[in-house]
Design an enzyme around this catalytic site. Structure first.
Site, PDB file in Angstrom:
ATOM      1  N   HIS A   1       0.940  -1.274  -0.185  1.00 56.90           N
ATOM      2  CA  HIS A   1      -0.048  -0.202  -0.022  1.00 56.90           C
ATOM      3  C   HIS A   1       0.986   1.218  -0.035  1.00 56.90           C
ATOM      4  O   HIS A   1       1.618   1.517   0.994  1.00 56.90           O
ATOM      5  CB  HIS A   1      -1.018  -0.043   1.261  1.00 56.90           C
ATOM      6  CG  HIS A   1      -2.024  -0.952   0.874  1.00 56.90           C
ATOM      7  ND1 HIS A   1      -3.397  -0.541   1.383  1.00 56.90           N
ATOM      8  CD2 HIS A   1      -2.372  -2.027   0.587  1.00 56.90           C
ATOM      9  CE1 HIS A   1      -4.023  -1.562   1.248  1.00 56.90           C
ATOM     10  NE2 HIS A   1      -3.436  -2.321   0.606  1.00 56.90           N
TER      11      HIS A   1
ATOM     12  N   TYR B   1      -9.541   6.228   6.688  1.00 64.25           N
ATOM     13  CA  TYR B   1      -9.627   6.620   8.206  1.00 64.25           C
ATOM     14  C   TYR B   1     -10.599   7.751   8.259  1.00 64.25           C
ATOM     15  O   TYR B   1     -10.245   8.652   7.428  1.00 64.25           O
ATOM     16  CB  TYR B   1      -8.363   7.173   8.576  1.00 64.25           C
ATOM     17  CG  TYR B   1      -7.224   5.976   8.994  1.00 64.25           C
ATOM     18  CD1 TYR B   1      -7.138   5.427  10.296  1.00 64.25           C
ATOM     19  CD2 TYR B   1      -6.368   5.595   7.970  1.00 64.25           C
ATOM     20  CE1 TYR B   1      -6.411   4.395  10.417  1.00 64.25           C
ATOM     21  CE2 TYR B   1      -5.511   4.711   8.224  1.00 64.25           C
ATOM     22  CZ  TYR B   1      -5.508   3.902   9.421  1.00 64.25           C
ATOM     23  OH  TYR B   1      -4.297   2.927   9.514  1.00 64.25           O
TER      24      TYR B   1
ATOM     25  N   PRO C   1      -5.217   1.057  18.759  1.00 65.73           N
ATOM     26  CA  PRO C   1      -5.114   0.612  17.461  1.00 65.73           C
ATOM     27  C   PRO C   1      -4.912   1.578  16.409  1.00 65.73           C
ATOM     28  O   PRO C   1      -4.579   1.058  15.293  1.00 65.73           O
ATOM     29  CB  PRO C   1      -6.089  -0.382  17.244  1.00 65.73           C
ATOM     30  CG  PRO C   1      -7.228   0.190  17.870  1.00 65.73           C
ATOM     31  CD  PRO C   1      -6.572   0.869  19.234  1.00 65.73           C
TER      32      PRO C   1
ATOM     33  N   LYS D   1      -0.008   0.079  15.131  1.00 68.11           N
ATOM     34  CA  LYS D   1       1.487   0.350  15.834  1.00 68.11           C
ATOM     35  C   LYS D   1       1.779  -0.956  16.716  1.00 68.11           C
ATOM     36  O   LYS D   1       3.067  -1.215  16.912  1.00 68.11           O
ATOM     37  CB  LYS D   1       1.853   1.291  16.351  1.00 68.11           C
ATOM     38  CG  LYS D   1       1.977   2.501  15.424  1.00 68.11           C
ATOM     39  CD  LYS D   1       3.085   2.346  14.423  1.00 68.11           C
ATOM     40  CE  LYS D   1       2.993   3.465  13.120  1.00 68.11           C
ATOM     41  NZ  LYS D   1       3.707   2.515  11.844  1.00 68.11           N
TER      42      LYS D   1
ATOM     43  N   TYR E   1       3.817   6.773  10.074  1.00 69.99           N
ATOM     44  CA  TYR E   1       2.972   5.549   9.803  1.00 69.99           C
ATOM     45  C   TYR E   1       3.622   4.431   9.002  1.00 69.99           C
ATOM     46  O   TYR E   1       3.310   3.322   9.263  1.00 69.99           O
ATOM     47  CB  TYR E   1       1.789   6.219   8.746  1.00 69.99           C
ATOM     48  CG  TYR E   1       0.764   5.253   8.653  1.00 69.99           C
ATOM     49  CD1 TYR E   1      -0.581   5.370   9.496  1.00 69.99           C
ATOM     50  CD2 TYR E   1       0.895   4.183   7.699  1.00 69.99           C
ATOM     51  CE1 TYR E   1      -1.580   4.714   8.912  1.00 69.99           C
ATOM     52  CE2 TYR E   1      -0.255   3.103   7.482  1.00 69.99           C
ATOM     53  CZ  TYR E   1      -1.352   3.403   8.458  1.00 69.99           C
ATOM     54  OH  TYR E   1      -2.353   2.550   8.027  1.00 69.99           O
TER      55      TYR E   1
HETATM   56  C1  PHB Z   1      -6.727  -3.497  10.611  1.00 72.27           C
HETATM   57  O1  PHB Z   1      -6.440  -3.756   9.515  1.00 72.27           O
HETATM   58  O2  PHB Z   1      -6.965  -4.311  11.400  1.00 72.27           O
HETATM   59  C2  PHB Z   1      -6.252  -2.226  10.820  1.00 72.27           C
HETATM   60  C3  PHB Z   1      -5.535  -1.646   9.958  1.00 72.27           C
HETATM   61  C4  PHB Z   1      -5.006  -0.224  10.307  1.00 72.27           C
HETATM   62  C5  PHB Z   1      -5.206   0.286  11.676  1.00 72.27           C
HETATM   63  C6  PHB Z   1      -5.855  -0.392  12.492  1.00 72.27           C
HETATM   64  C7  PHB Z   1      -6.219  -1.669  12.249  1.00 72.27           C
HETATM   65  O3  PHB Z   1      -4.808   1.491  11.748  1.00 72.27           O
END
Ligand code: PHB
Ligand code: APR
Length: 389
Positions: A72, A200, A292, A296, A384
């Site tokens: 990605h 997000y 989450p 990280k 990130y």
């Molecule tokens: C997930 O795919 O579970 C996931 C992805 C990104 C995040 C948190 C969880 O920031």
């Protein structure tokens, strides 16, 4: 029994450390409280930093990750009627890999089994002894029999609820914690992801995240109340709420289906210091937890494993102790930066119960700044994709 490194906990931290040590000719025994099936049934995040990918490579466990993981190059951030993209590869030269933590753990178990490395499952009453001496040992029970392992070092990789952290006396241990006033309700479904990249979303109804595991498996989250239970949320209610929190064109495109997993996770920031006491070293969730947002948890466990492996390797190769002596300071320096990032990204994206109109305006101003300022984007992207080890 005697081994060089006794590893408490067969999650990703313990298994990755065991495999790196094995490849360097250092013996270990892994002690896991649950069964392998249980460990592999836990659904966790799925975004891997380059550092973790390289460690998996070093551990000889990266083949599936390389073939099945998705590169990605960026992510989308939505708020109000606006959505913008952060191009990680353009901003930092580095993408992330989308590949589930469950798969990482599965690959590590396969490698451990292929190497014939000892793992004891369903161990009980694991107790650490004499960690502050040169001759530590671990006792435990398995299948009703009492066992003892003498070792050079103990790696406490037993997660947030493990025993290792508690073995460090309270006169030495200091803990830092922040609990957030909401949780994440997560759903896994055998549906194509709504978008090729993660979204997000900061919405007036609360945070939402569109993620994925593959082209046919989606992972979605919505911010929920701490008093909610997964059974309070029917699949229909979940999909309806998710659609209200993401941009309308995405909501229209969203393919829904039955959930194959649904769970609620509270959000917490936690750090314990120091991460070493004598011959006991803490790694991963045993020492720290992040909310989450930004995925990280596993990545930070991996940087601990890197520092610890480097120190142990140096000790066994040369007898020098500066690597293990500086383990706690080095690991914590990176951990705190990741704590800051996860806290910041969480604060940016969620609705807080006590948020004033002023706070909301500040949140929007910060999102606007991030959308329009390359330096801000770069700072976000560097965190990130993963700070250097
Ligand atoms: C997930 O795919 O579970 C996931 C992805 C990104 C995040 C948190 C969880 O920031
Ligand atoms: N004895 C033996 N094993 C134990 C004990 C104990 N007393 N207590 C806990 N364990 C085991 C747990 O059953 C679990 O399998 O230790 C393991 C710890 O694994 P995780 O909780 O997954 O922690 P860690 O390996 O550090 O992984 C890092 O990254 O995304 C985050 O939280 C997520 O699991 C993830 C973590």
């Amino acid at each position: 029994m005697r081994t060089q490194v006794a590893i408490i906990g067969g999650g990703p931290s313990g298994l990755l450390l065991a495999q790196l040590l094995h490849r360097h000719g250092i013996d270990s025994v892994v002690l896991e409280r649950k069964t392998k099936d249980y460990v592999l049934s836990r659904i966790r995040a799925g975004v891997l930093e380059q550092g973790l990918v390289q460690l998996m490579e070093q551990a000889g466990c990266a083949d599936r990750l390389r073939s099945k993981g998705h590169v990605h190059d960026g992510t989308l951030i939505a708020y109000g009627d606006t959505m913008f993209r952060l191009d990680f590869t353009d901003l930092t030269g580095t993408p992330v890999i989308v590949y589930g933590q469950t798969e990482v753990t599965r690959d590590l178990y396969a490698a451990r089994e292929a190497a014939g490395g000892p793992i004891e499952f369903e161990v009980e009453d694991v107790t650490i002894h004499d960690a502050d001496t040169d001759r530590p040992h671990v006792t435990y029970n398995v299948g009703g029999a009492a066992r003892r392992i003498d070792c050079d070092f103990i790696a406490g990789c037993d997660g947030f609820h493990g025993v290792s952290r508690q073995a460090i006396p309270l006169t030495i241990r200091r803990e830092y914690e922040k609990v957030y006033p909401f949780g994440w309700l997560g759903v896994l479904s055998e549906t194509p992801p709504v978008n090729p990249e993660l979204i997000y979303a900061n919405s007036p109804r609360g945070f939402a995240l569109c993620s994925m595991r593959s082209d046919t498996l989606s992972r979605y989250y919505i911010q929920c109340s701490l008093s909610d239970k997964p059974e309070d949320w029917t699949d229909a209610a979940f999909w309806q709420e998710l659609k209200r929190r993401i941009p309308p064109d995405q909501a229209e495109r969203l393919v829904t289906g039955p959930s194959i997993e649904k769970s609620i996770a509270p959000l917490r920031s936690f750090v314990t210091e120091p991460m070493r006491w004598g011959r006991l070293f803490l790694c991963g969730d045993a020492a720290h937890i992040v909310p989450p947002t930004g995925a990280k948890g596993l990545n930070t466990a991996a940087s601990d494993v890197h520092y610890l492996f480097t120190g142990l390797r140096q000790f066994y190769d040369t007898g020098a102790t500066d690597g293990i002596d500086s383990y706690s300071a080095k690991a914590l320096a990176r951990v705190w930066k990741v704590e800051r990032f996860s806290w910041w990204f969480s604060s940016l994206m969620h609705r807080y119960p006590d948020q004033s109109d002023f706070d909301l305006r500040i949140q929007i101003a910060e999102l606007e700044f991030l959308r329009t300022n390359r330096a801000a984007q770069q700072a976000m992207a560097e965190n990130y994709v993963g700070l250097p080890y």
